[in-house]
Design a protein around this motif. Structure first.
Motif, short mmCIF file in Angstrom:
data_model
loop_
_atom_site.label_atom_id
_atom_site.label_comp_id
_atom_site.label_asym_id
_atom_site.label_seq_id
_atom_site.Cartn_x
_atom_site.Cartn_y
_atom_site.Cartn_z
N ASN A 32 0.82 -1.21 0.00
CA ASN A 32 0.00 0.00 0.00
C ASN A 32 0.85 1.26 0.00
O ASN A 32 1.98 1.26 0.50
N ASN A 33 0.29 2.33 -0.56
CA ASN A 33 0.89 3.65 -0.40
C ASN A 33 0.39 4.22 0.92
O ASN A 33 -0.41 3.60 1.62
N ILE A 135 0.44 14.12 5.20
CA ILE A 135 1.30 13.13 4.56
C ILE A 135 2.67 13.74 4.23
O ILE A 135 3.72 13.10 4.44
N LYS A 136 2.67 14.96 3.74
CA LYS A 136 3.93 15.64 3.42
C LYS A 136 4.79 15.79 4.67
O LYS A 136 6.00 15.52 4.65
N ALA A 137 4.16 16.20 5.77
CA ALA A 137 4.90 16.36 7.03
C ALA A 137 5.43 15.02 7.52
O ALA A 137 6.58 14.93 7.99
N LEU A 138 4.62 13.99 7.42
CA LEU A 138 5.02 12.65 7.87
C LEU A 138 6.25 12.18 7.09
O LEU A 138 7.21 11.67 7.68
N LYS A 139 6.22 12.35 5.79
CA LYS A 139 7.34 11.90 4.96
C LYS A 139 8.59 12.73 5.23
O LYS A 139 9.70 12.18 5.31
N ASN A 142 10.40 11.84 8.44
CA ASN A 142 10.96 10.49 8.43
C ASN A 142 11.93 10.26 7.27
O ASN A 142 12.32 9.13 7.01
N ASP A 143 12.31 11.37 6.59
CA ASP A 143 13.24 11.28 5.46
C ASP A 143 12.78 10.26 4.43
O ASP A 143 13.58 9.47 3.91
N PHE A 144 11.49 10.30 4.16
CA PHE A 144 10.92 9.43 3.14
C PHE A 144 10.89 10.23 1.84
O PHE A 144 10.11 11.14 1.67
N VAL A 145 11.79 9.88 0.91
CA VAL A 145 11.95 10.65 -0.31
C VAL A 145 11.55 9.79 -1.50
O VAL A 145 12.13 8.73 -1.73
N GLY A 146 10.56 10.29 -2.27
CA GLY A 146 10.08 9.49 -3.39
C GLY A 146 9.55 8.17 -2.89
O GLY A 146 8.65 8.13 -2.06
N GLU A 147 10.14 7.09 -3.36
CA GLU A 147 9.77 5.76 -2.88
C GLU A 147 10.92 5.12 -2.11
O GLU A 147 11.02 3.91 -2.00
N ILE A 152 15.96 0.31 3.87
CA ILE A 152 15.14 -0.88 3.65
C ILE A 152 14.16 -0.77 2.49
O ILE A 152 13.58 -1.77 2.08
N LEU A 153 13.98 0.43 1.96
CA LEU A 153 13.05 0.60 0.84
C LEU A 153 13.71 1.46 -0.22
O LEU A 153 14.11 2.60 0.04
N GLU A 154 13.85 0.91 -1.42
CA GLU A 154 14.48 1.63 -2.52
C GLU A 154 13.62 1.49 -3.77
O GLU A 154 13.29 0.38 -4.19
#
Length: 265
Positions: A32-33, A135-139, A142-147, A152-154
């Motif tokens: 899921n996204n 969602i933008k703040a959450l990412k 947490n340094d969630f960039v793109g996908e 652990i996720l690339e």
């Protein structure tokens, strides 16, 4: 030879393998996204922190079925949330609180009233805007960039390290829903008990985890009344009522479930 390859289980089974933010755990270990379940996970954590007060005028446990009924709406009426945010919060938590304030036009509201608000297209449109800010703040925090996330996720896929961590999360999930393991290694405090229930919500097994633990806090009582699922239904309904078409974005208790929230008085 039975059990020869079985991993030795001890009290460390109670320890989650990483300290990932609750809303990111379903994203990392499912396809899921980021969807409304991320928002709901943030809110139940805020209930646990006391940043949102929860008053429930209902003694018995409750479970929502496949389709919302008038009885569900009456149960929702008996669950009141009050925003009491004091002190420092994460940016995403502040965004979630602001979303609730805008959605309800008040700091105190019951779930039934909030659900009805989401039938309005203008309210739904504002909710979508606030949800995207969350969602933008959450990412960002947490340094969630793109996908990509951590090691652990690339490009939206688990790395070899990610696959190992996924197995460890699966072991922790199995602990949460195992009667034998939960009885052998129970939570040792009210705080640990509630934290384990939130982790259960990350895996969609919050009611199963609670069945093996004590209902001894505002958070666990909220879960006992199926509050986590109700939040997902309410927020899903808001996105369904946005006046322009939107692409599917992996929403928990997704659009295809089509829960209908009655309008009216």
């Amino acid at each position: 030879m039975l059990g020869l390859n079985k991993k030795q289980v001890d009290e460390s089974i109670k320890n989650p393998p990483r300290d990932d933010s609750y809303p990111l755990i379903p994203l990392l270990y499912t396809k899921n996204n980021v969807g409304v379940n991320a928002l709901s996970l943030t809110l139940i954590d805020l209930i646990n922190q006391g940043q949102i007060r929860c008053d429930i005028d209902l003694d018995d446990s409750y479970e929502v079925a496949k389709k919302l009924t008038p009885q569900d709406m009456e149960v929702m009426k008996k669950i009141t949330l009050r925003i009491a945010n004091k002190g420092e919060m994460k940016t995403s938590e502040t965004a979630a609180i602001n979303l609730l304030k805008n959605l309800n036009k008040n700091k105190k509201f019951n779930l039934k009233a909030m659900a009805k608000h989401t039938n309005s297209s203008s309210v739904a449109n504002k909710f979508e805007s606030d949800f995207n800010d969350y969602i933008k703040a959450l990412k960002n925090e947490n340094d969630f960039v793109g996908e990509n996330y951590s090691d652990i996720l690339e490009d939206g896929k688990l790395t070899s390290k990610g696959k190992e961590i996924k197995k460890e999360w699966k072991e922790f999930e199995n602990y949460l829903k195992s009667k034998d393991l939960s009885e052998k290694y129970p939570p040792e405090s009210v705080e640990e008990n509630s934290t384990q229930i939130i982790y259960g919500a990350c895996f969609g097994i919050e009611k199963d985890a609670l069945a093996l633990r004590e209902n001894n806090s505002s958070l666990t009582d909220f879960i006992d009344k199926d509050g986590f699922k109700l939040l997902n239904i309410i927020f899903n309904n808001a996105l369904l009522n946005v006046s322009h078409k939107r692409k599917g974005d992996g929403i928990f208790y997704g659009v295809n479930d089509k829960y209908t929230i009655p309008g009216g008085g």
